[in-house]
Write a protein that holds these residues in place. Structure first.
Motif, PDB file in Angstrom:
ATOM      1  N   ILE A   1     132.608 -49.385 -32.686  1.00 41.20           N
ATOM      2  CA  ILE A   1     131.174 -49.671 -32.765  1.00 41.20           C
ATOM      3  C   ILE A   1     130.419 -48.875 -31.709  1.00 41.20           C
ATOM      4  N   ASP A   2     130.939 -48.846 -30.495  1.00 46.35           N
ATOM      5  CA  ASP A   2     130.282 -48.114 -29.409  1.00 46.35           C
ATOM      6  C   ASP A   2     130.217 -46.618 -29.708  1.00 46.35           C
ATOM      7  N   HIS A   3     131.309 -46.066 -30.207  1.00 44.24           N
ATOM      8  CA  HIS A   3     131.318 -44.634 -30.558  1.00 44.24           C
ATOM      9  C   HIS A   3     130.374 -44.365 -31.730  1.00 44.24           C
ATOM     10  N   GLY A   4     130.372 -45.280 -32.704  1.00 45.46           N
ATOM     11  CA  GLY A   4     129.474 -45.135 -33.847  1.00 45.46           C
ATOM     12  C   GLY A   4     128.012 -45.204 -33.430  1.00 45.46           C
ATOM     13  N   LYS A   5     127.710 -46.070 -32.495  1.00 51.53           N
ATOM     14  CA  LYS A   5     126.331 -46.192 -31.992  1.00 51.53           C
ATOM     15  C   LYS A   5     125.886 -44.880 -31.360  1.00 51.53           C
ATOM     16  N   SER A   6     126.763 -44.274 -30.615  1.00 54.56           N
ATOM     17  CA  SER A   6     126.455 -42.996 -29.976  1.00 54.56           C
ATOM     18  C   SER A   6     126.247 -41.890 -31.014  1.00 54.56           C
ATOM     19  N   THR A   7     127.129 -41.824 -31.998  1.00 54.83           N
ATOM     20  CA  THR A   7     126.998 -40.824 -33.060  1.00 54.83           C
ATOM     21  C   THR A   7     125.721 -41.061 -33.855  1.00 54.83           C
ATOM     22  N   TYR A   8     125.431 -42.323 -34.149  1.00 53.64           N
ATOM     23  CA  TYR A   8     124.210 -42.664 -34.883  1.00 53.64           C
ATOM     24  C   TYR A   8     122.980 -42.175 -34.110  1.00 53.64           C
ATOM     25  N   ALA A   9     122.932 -42.467 -32.824  1.00 52.43           N
ATOM     26  CA  ALA A   9     121.780 -42.067 -32.009  1.00 52.43           C
ATOM     27  C   ALA A   9     121.603 -40.550 -32.021  1.00 52.43           C
ATOM     28  N   GLU A  10     122.705 -39.838 -31.982  1.00 55.90           N
ATOM     29  CA  GLU A  10     122.650 -38.372 -31.922  1.00 55.90           C
ATOM     30  C   GLU A  10     122.374 -37.728 -33.280  1.00 55.90           C
ATOM     31  N   LYS A  11     122.980 -38.239 -34.335  1.00 60.61           N
ATOM     32  CA  LYS A  11     122.949 -37.544 -35.622  1.00 60.61           C
ATOM     33  C   LYS A  11     122.080 -38.200 -36.693  1.00 60.61           C
ATOM     34  N   CYS A  12     121.840 -39.500 -36.606  1.00 61.62           N
ATOM     35  CA  CYS A  12     121.228 -40.223 -37.727  1.00 61.62           C
ATOM     36  C   CYS A  12     119.852 -40.803 -37.432  1.00 61.62           C
ATOM     37  N   SER A  13     119.618 -41.167 -36.186  1.00 64.10           N
ATOM     38  CA  SER A  13     118.414 -41.935 -35.867  1.00 64.10           C
ATOM     39  C   SER A  13     117.119 -41.171 -36.105  1.00 64.10           C
ATOM     40  N   HIS A  14     117.157 -39.854 -36.077  1.00 63.41           N
ATOM     41  CA  HIS A  14     115.917 -39.105 -36.277  1.00 63.41           C
ATOM     42  C   HIS A  14     115.366 -39.284 -37.688  1.00 63.41           C
ATOM     43  N   CYS A  15     116.215 -39.586 -38.658  1.00 64.22           N
ATOM     44  CA  CYS A  15     115.739 -39.865 -40.029  1.00 64.22           C
ATOM     45  C   CYS A  15     115.746 -41.361 -40.326  1.00 64.22           C
ATOM     46  N   HIS A  16     116.825 -42.047 -39.924  1.00 64.20           N
ATOM     47  CA  HIS A  16     116.987 -43.451 -40.282  1.00 64.20           C
ATOM     48  C   HIS A  16     116.364 -44.401 -39.271  1.00 64.20           C
ATOM     49  N   GLY A  17     115.840 -43.875 -38.187  1.00 64.85           N
ATOM     50  CA  GLY A  17     115.187 -44.707 -37.184  1.00 64.85           C
ATOM     51  C   GLY A  17     116.155 -45.259 -36.161  1.00 64.85           C
ATOM     52  N   PRO A  18     115.668 -45.530 -34.957  1.00 63.65           N
ATOM     53  CA  PRO A  18     116.548 -46.003 -33.884  1.00 63.65           C
ATOM     54  C   PRO A  18     117.138 -47.384 -34.161  1.00 63.65           C
ATOM     55  N   ASN A  19     116.491 -48.161 -35.013  1.00 58.72           N
ATOM     56  CA  ASN A  19     116.986 -49.503 -35.334  1.00 58.72           C
ATOM     57  C   ASN A  19     117.512 -49.593 -36.764  1.00 58.72           C
ATOM     58  N   MET A  20     117.907 -48.455 -37.328  1.00 58.65           N
ATOM     59  CA  MET A  20     118.482 -48.335 -38.665  1.00 58.65           C
ATOM     60  C   MET A  20     117.469 -48.594 -39.776  1.00 58.65           C
ATOM     61  N   MET A  21     116.203 -48.523 -39.460  1.00 60.65           N
ATOM     62  CA  MET A  21     115.163 -48.586 -40.469  1.00 60.65           C
ATOM     63  C   MET A  21     114.018 -47.705 -40.003  1.00 60.65           C
ATOM     64  N   ASN A  22     113.407 -47.027 -40.946  1.00 62.15           N
ATOM     65  CA  ASN A  22     112.318 -46.119 -40.622  1.00 62.15           C
ATOM     66  C   ASN A  22     111.265 -46.293 -41.710  1.00 62.15           C
ATOM     67  N   SER A  23     110.431 -47.289 -41.538  1.00 60.55           N
ATOM     68  CA  SER A  23     109.458 -47.601 -42.579  1.00 60.55           C
ATOM     69  C   SER A  23     108.517 -46.432 -42.811  1.00 60.55           C
ATOM     70  N   GLY A  24     108.106 -46.302 -44.052  1.00 65.95           N
ATOM     71  CA  GLY A  24     107.197 -45.225 -44.407  1.00 65.95           C
ATOM     72  C   GLY A  24     107.894 -43.942 -44.778  1.00 65.95           C
ATOM     73  N   THR A  25     109.216 -43.954 -44.810  1.00 63.47           N
ATOM     74  CA  THR A  25     109.971 -42.763 -45.204  1.00 63.47           C
ATOM     75  C   THR A  25     110.843 -43.111 -46.406  1.00 63.47           C
ATOM     76  N   ILE A  26     111.527 -42.119 -46.896  1.00 66.85           N
ATOM     77  CA  ILE A  26     112.411 -42.337 -48.050  1.00 66.85           C
ATOM     78  C   ILE A  26     113.772 -42.902 -47.645  1.00 66.85           C
ATOM     79  N   THR A  27     114.038 -43.000 -46.350  1.00 63.70           N
ATOM     80  CA  THR A  27     115.353 -43.474 -45.916  1.00 63.70           C
ATOM     81  C   THR A  27     115.453 -44.988 -46.074  1.00 63.70           C
TER      82      THR A  27
END
Length: 118
Positions: free
Chosen positions: A42-68
């Motif tokens: 989980i800790d490693h996944g959180k780090s990877t998420y922050a680096e690779k995914c959060s810019h589209c999916h949002g820092p809290n795993m949701m990005n309202s107003g987008t297609i994600t």
């Protein structure tokens, strides 16, 4: 005499600080190797998420107003998740299969699964 006591106190505090850091590192290493491997994923996944995914999916795993999608509501379907991450989705999400290792994708799944809405 007071000066000697001050130096001794400082030396003791420094030693305690060094031992605290060493103990924390040992606990973290034990946690990853045999203590709690799921939390390590989980800790490693959180780090990877922050680096690779959060810019589209949002820092809290949701990005309202987008297609994600809200990843907190992602179905409990690891196969679907891994396939989507590796191959991308609908020419909107890029494929990550050549960028992320299977372990990194598995760690992402552990992180996202740990944050799923009930």
């Amino acid at each position: 005499m007071l000066r000697d006591r001050s130096h001794k106190t400082a030396a003791i505090l420094a030693a305690v600080a060094v031992l605290t850091v060493a103990l924390a590192a040992t606990v973290r290493a034990a946690d990853e190797t045999n203590g709690n491997p799921v939390q390590a994923q989980i800790d490693h996944g959180k780090s990877t998420y922050a680096e690779k995914c959060s810019h589209c999916h949002g820092p809290n795993m949701m990005n309202s107003g987008t297609i994600t999608p809200d990843l907190r509501a992602f179905p409990d379907d690891k196969t679907r998740f891994v396939t989507t991450v590796k191959n991308g989705k609908n020419n909107k999400m890029p494929p990550w299969g050549d960028i992320l290792s299977d372990d990194e994708i598995g760690n992402l799944w552990a992180f996202i699964s740990s944050r799923r809405k009930p």
